[in-house]
Design a protein around this motif. Structure first.
Motif, PDB file in Angstrom:
ATOM      1  N   GLU A   1       0.825  -1.208   0.000  1.00 34.01           N
ATOM      2  CA  GLU A   1       0.000   0.000   0.000  1.00 34.01           C
ATOM      3  C   GLU A   1       0.860   1.260   0.000  1.00 34.01           C
ATOM      4  OE1 GLU A   1      -3.460   0.782   0.077  1.00 34.01           O
ATOM      5  OE2 GLU A   1      -3.520  -1.227  -0.768  1.00 34.01           O
ATOM      6  N   MET A   2       2.020   1.194   0.645  1.00 29.76           N
ATOM      7  CA  MET A   2       2.854   2.375   0.813  1.00 29.76           C
ATOM      8  C   MET A   2       3.762   2.657  -0.380  1.00 29.76           C
ATOM      9  SD  MET A   2       1.902   3.589   3.685  1.00 29.76           S
ATOM     10  CE  MET A   2       3.177   4.826   3.981  1.00 29.76           C
ATOM     11  N   LEU A   3       4.182   1.631  -1.103  1.00 27.31           N
ATOM     12  CA  LEU A   3       5.179   1.815  -2.162  1.00 27.31           C
ATOM     13  C   LEU A   3       4.656   2.371  -3.489  1.00 27.31           C
ATOM     14  CD1 LEU A   3       7.637  -1.205  -1.853  1.00 27.31           C
ATOM     15  CD2 LEU A   3       8.012   1.189  -1.224  1.00 27.31           C
ATOM     16  N   PRO A   4       3.429   2.060  -3.917  1.00 30.08           N
ATOM     17  CA  PRO A   4       3.013   2.486  -5.260  1.00 30.08           C
ATOM     18  C   PRO A   4       3.192   3.962  -5.565  1.00 30.08           C
ATOM     19  CG  PRO A   4       1.459   0.893  -4.412  1.00 30.08           C
ATOM     20  CD  PRO A   4       2.411   1.201  -3.281  1.00 30.08           C
ATOM     21  N   ASN A   5       2.816   4.860  -4.670  1.00 29.07           N
ATOM     22  CA  ASN A   5       2.924   6.289  -4.964  1.00 29.07           C
ATOM     23  C   ASN A   5       4.366   6.758  -5.146  1.00 29.07           C
ATOM     24  OD1 ASN A   5       0.198   6.900  -5.122  1.00 29.07           O
ATOM     25  ND2 ASN A   5       0.004   7.252  -2.923  1.00 29.07           N
ATOM     26  N   PRO A   6       5.296   6.411  -4.240  1.00 28.51           N
ATOM     27  CA  PRO A   6       6.692   6.820  -4.473  1.00 28.51           C
ATOM     28  C   PRO A   6       7.282   6.194  -5.727  1.00 28.51           C
ATOM     29  CG  PRO A   6       6.366   6.189  -2.174  1.00 28.51           C
ATOM     30  CD  PRO A   6       5.124   5.789  -2.911  1.00 28.51           C
ATOM     31  N   VAL A   7       6.955   4.938  -5.992  1.00 27.11           N
ATOM     32  CA  VAL A   7       7.542   4.217  -7.114  1.00 27.11           C
ATOM     33  C   VAL A   7       7.142   4.818  -8.455  1.00 27.11           C
ATOM     34  CG1 VAL A   7       7.333   2.050  -8.396  1.00 27.11           C
ATOM     35  CG2 VAL A   7       7.956   2.004  -5.988  1.00 27.11           C
ATOM     36  N   LYS A   8       5.868   5.216  -8.581  1.00 27.84           N
ATOM     37  CA  LYS A   8       5.409   5.693  -9.890  1.00 27.84           C
ATOM     38  C   LYS A   8       6.007   7.044 -10.268  1.00 27.84           C
ATOM     39  CE  LYS A   8       1.062   7.769  -8.218  1.00 27.84           C
ATOM     40  NZ  LYS A   8      -0.404   7.602  -8.231  1.00 27.84           N
ATOM     41  N   LYS A   9       6.647   7.715  -9.312  1.00 26.44           N
ATOM     42  CA  LYS A   9       7.273   8.999  -9.617  1.00 26.44           C
ATOM     43  C   LYS A   9       8.498   8.829 -10.504  1.00 26.44           C
ATOM     44  CE  LYS A   9       5.622  11.256  -5.388  1.00 26.44           C
ATOM     45  NZ  LYS A   9       6.016  11.901  -4.101  1.00 26.44           N
ATOM     46  N   ALA A  10       9.009   7.601 -10.588  1.00 26.14           N
ATOM     47  CA  ALA A  10      10.148   7.343 -11.477  1.00 26.14           C
ATOM     48  C   ALA A  10       9.739   7.390 -12.937  1.00 26.14           C
ATOM     49  CB  ALA A  10      10.751   5.981 -11.150  1.00 26.14           C
ATOM     50  N   HIS A  11       8.441   7.265 -13.230  1.00 28.38           N
ATOM     51  CA  HIS A  11       7.893   7.350 -14.587  1.00 28.38           C
ATOM     52  C   HIS A  11       8.531   6.334 -15.541  1.00 28.38           C
ATOM     53  CE1 HIS A  11       5.554  10.946 -13.677  1.00 28.38           C
ATOM     54  NE2 HIS A  11       6.624  11.427 -13.068  1.00 28.38           N
ATOM     55  N   LEU A  12       8.851   5.148 -15.014  1.00 28.72           N
ATOM     56  CA  LEU A  12       9.385   4.081 -15.857  1.00 28.72           C
ATOM     57  C   LEU A  12       8.387   2.938 -15.969  1.00 28.72           C
ATOM     58  CD1 LEU A  12      11.679   2.896 -17.516  1.00 28.72           C
ATOM     59  CD2 LEU A  12      12.638   1.947 -15.385  1.00 28.72           C
ATOM     60  N   PHE A  13       8.062   2.315 -14.819  1.00 27.38           N
ATOM     61  CA  PHE A  13       7.095   1.232 -14.771  1.00 27.38           C
ATOM     62  C   PHE A  13       6.027   1.552 -13.738  1.00 27.38           C
ATOM     63  CE2 PHE A  13      10.915  -1.525 -15.889  1.00 27.38           C
ATOM     64  CZ  PHE A  13      10.556  -1.658 -17.216  1.00 27.38           C
ATOM     65  N   ARG A  14       4.906   0.851 -13.853  1.00 26.68           N
ATOM     66  CA  ARG A  14       3.880   0.895 -12.825  1.00 26.68           C
ATOM     67  C   ARG A  14       4.347   0.064 -11.642  1.00 26.68           C
ATOM     68  NH1 ARG A  14      -0.902   2.517 -14.159  1.00 26.68           N
ATOM     69  NH2 ARG A  14      -1.758   1.290 -12.463  1.00 26.68           N
ATOM     70  N   TRP A  15       3.741   0.285 -10.480  1.00 31.95           N
ATOM     71  CA  TRP A  15       4.065  -0.509  -9.304  1.00 31.95           C
ATOM     72  C   TRP A  15       3.846  -1.989  -9.575  1.00 31.95           C
ATOM     73  CZ3 TRP A  15       6.235  -2.088  -5.131  1.00 31.95           C
ATOM     74  CH2 TRP A  15       5.635  -3.068  -4.341  1.00 31.95           C
ATOM     75  N   ASP A  16       2.775  -2.326 -10.272  1.00 33.10           N
ATOM     76  CA  ASP A  16       2.459  -3.722 -10.554  1.00 33.10           C
ATOM     77  C   ASP A  16       3.613  -4.433 -11.264  1.00 33.10           C
ATOM     78  OD1 ASP A  16       0.282  -1.644 -11.242  1.00 33.10           O
ATOM     79  OD2 ASP A  16      -0.849  -3.295 -10.341  1.00 33.10           O
ATOM     80  N   THR A  17       4.251  -3.719 -12.187  1.00 36.03           N
ATOM     81  CA  THR A  17       5.370  -4.286 -12.940  1.00 36.03           C
ATOM     82  C   THR A  17       6.596  -4.453 -12.054  1.00 36.03           C
ATOM     83  OG1 THR A  17       4.503  -3.119 -14.875  1.00 36.03           O
ATOM     84  CG2 THR A  17       6.717  -4.049 -15.060  1.00 36.03           C
ATOM     85  N   TYR A  18       6.871  -3.427 -11.250  1.00 37.23           N
ATOM     86  CA  TYR A  18       7.990  -3.528 -10.312  1.00 37.23           C
ATOM     87  C   TYR A  18       7.793  -4.707  -9.356  1.00 37.23           C
ATOM     88  CZ  TYR A  18      10.082   1.001 -11.514  1.00 37.23           C
ATOM     89  OH  TYR A  18      10.705   2.028 -12.155  1.00 37.23           O
ATOM     90  N   PHE A  19       6.558  -4.901  -8.913  1.00 33.75           N
ATOM     91  CA  PHE A  19       6.313  -5.988  -7.974  1.00 33.75           C
ATOM     92  C   PHE A  19       6.595  -7.346  -8.608  1.00 33.75           C
ATOM     93  CE2 PHE A  19       3.482  -9.400  -6.654  1.00 33.75           C
ATOM     94  CZ  PHE A  19       4.037  -9.653  -5.404  1.00 33.75           C
ATOM     95  N   ILE A  20       6.159  -7.543  -9.857  1.00 38.93           N
ATOM     96  CA  ILE A  20       6.417  -8.808 -10.536  1.00 38.93           C
ATOM     97  C   ILE A  20       7.922  -9.058 -10.618  1.00 38.93           C
ATOM     98  CG2 ILE A  20       6.222 -10.075 -12.705  1.00 38.93           C
ATOM     99  CD1 ILE A  20       3.627  -9.932 -11.204  1.00 38.93           C
TER     100      ILE A  20
END
Length: 313
Positions: free
Chosen positions: A153-172
């Motif tokens: 729940e906490m990671l998606p917002n910071p992660v998407k600021k990189a503008h490379l992948f969605r959180w879902d992709t990073y998680f996989i």
């Protein structure tokens, strides 16, 4: 304006809302969301804030007049599913879960780590028998599962600021690395804590997967266990009979597909159990396919939609 409405505005709350079968957002009195601000009331803007995640309009201003709500609700209703919401991704994840379930049972202590009901039951049994140390141990995997939900729940917002992948992709990608690493942990170390450590890691990872992927094509999903799919098959069949809603048969087919995927994956993983700890690498096949599909979408067709939130979040 009556007293009840004034109190509602003072507390900056919005009327309770629901969504009918056609996707129209309404309040509990049946008023369409597009008319919420019709009398100059401020319920329109507040309602948009309440349904901010559902309408998927991150590029809009945070406040809207009531007249804008019709367009926003229409956009939500016509939401084109992201690749991370497609059924193919959910089937691949369900296959992964089936492999993890068979793996932990066959190679890592004879337990299931995809959900926590069994751990709570085992904790109760051990405490009931007076085995306090063994009983309280189960707090560790339970807390790992809780932590997985928290982190996802906490990671998606910071992660998407990189503008490379969605959180879902990073998680996989994260899950691929975790399961690859687990394969190198020996099964014959002689230490019960090595086995428990692997179980705890899978508890954590399964929780993140379950919480990250929630709904496919408008159908609520669980990607780590079968219980909810069995329940939803019964519910959908009941709707077919009671309400003559044959469209629910599509949902029956989806849930059956998910269960069959889980079952087939467990069978395949059991056939590969001769690989001991490295048998978990079978799960890398569906995960790599899912990662390639999601990464391609993020870098290409859906690059402009990286900030959109999937339905269900």
């Amino acid at each position: 304006m009556n007293k009840e409405t004034e109190e509602s505005q003072e507390k900056d709350t919005a009327p309770e809302t629901a969504e009918d079968a056609n996707g129209t957002v309404t309040d509990t009195n049946g008023t369409e969301a597009g008319n919420a601000g019709a009398g100059g009331e401020t319920s329109g803007p507040v309602l948009v804030q309440r349904h901010w995640k559902h309408i998927r309009t991150h590029g809009c201003e945070p406040h809207h007049e009531g007249k804008d709500l019709v367009a926003l609700a229409t956009k939500y209703q016509e939401h084109k599913p992201l690749m991370c919401e497609r059924l193919i991704i959910y089937v691949l994840l369900m296959i992964t879960a089936g492999i993890m379930g068979a793996y932990t049972y066959n190679c890592r202590g004879g337990v299931f780590c995809n959900a926590q009901t069994a751990n709570v039951v085992m904790m109760a049994i051990q405490l009931g028998n007076g085995n306090w140390a063994d009983g309280f141990y189960y707090l560790i995997p339970i807390c790992a599962y809780i932590l997985g939900g928290f982190v996802s729940e906490m990671l998606p917002n910071p992660v998407k600021k990189a503008h490379l992948f969605r959180w879902d992709t990073y998680f996989i990608l994260f899950e691929i690395l975790v399961l690859f690493g687990i394969g190198w942990i020996p099964t014959d170390s002689g230490s019960v804590w090595v086995t428990r450590g692997v179980q705890i890691i899978i508890n954590f990872t399964a929780s993140m997967q379950y919480n990250t992927f929630r709904k496919s094509s408008g159908v609520p999903m669980a990607t780590t266990f079968c219980t909810n799919h069995c329940r939803m098959i019964g519910v959908a069949l009941a709707d077919c009979i009671r309400h003559k809603d044959m469209n629910r048969l599509r949902e029956v087919g989806i849930h059956v597909l998910m269960i069959v995927g889980f079952l087939a994956a467990g069978i395949v993983e059991t056939l590969f159990s001769f690989m001991d700890g490295k048998a978990i690498w079978v799960a890398l096949v569906p995960l790599l396919i899912a990662f390639v599909i999601l990464a391609y979408a993020d870098l290409g067709p859906e690059k402009a939609r990286l900030l959109e939130v999937p339905i269900g979040h």
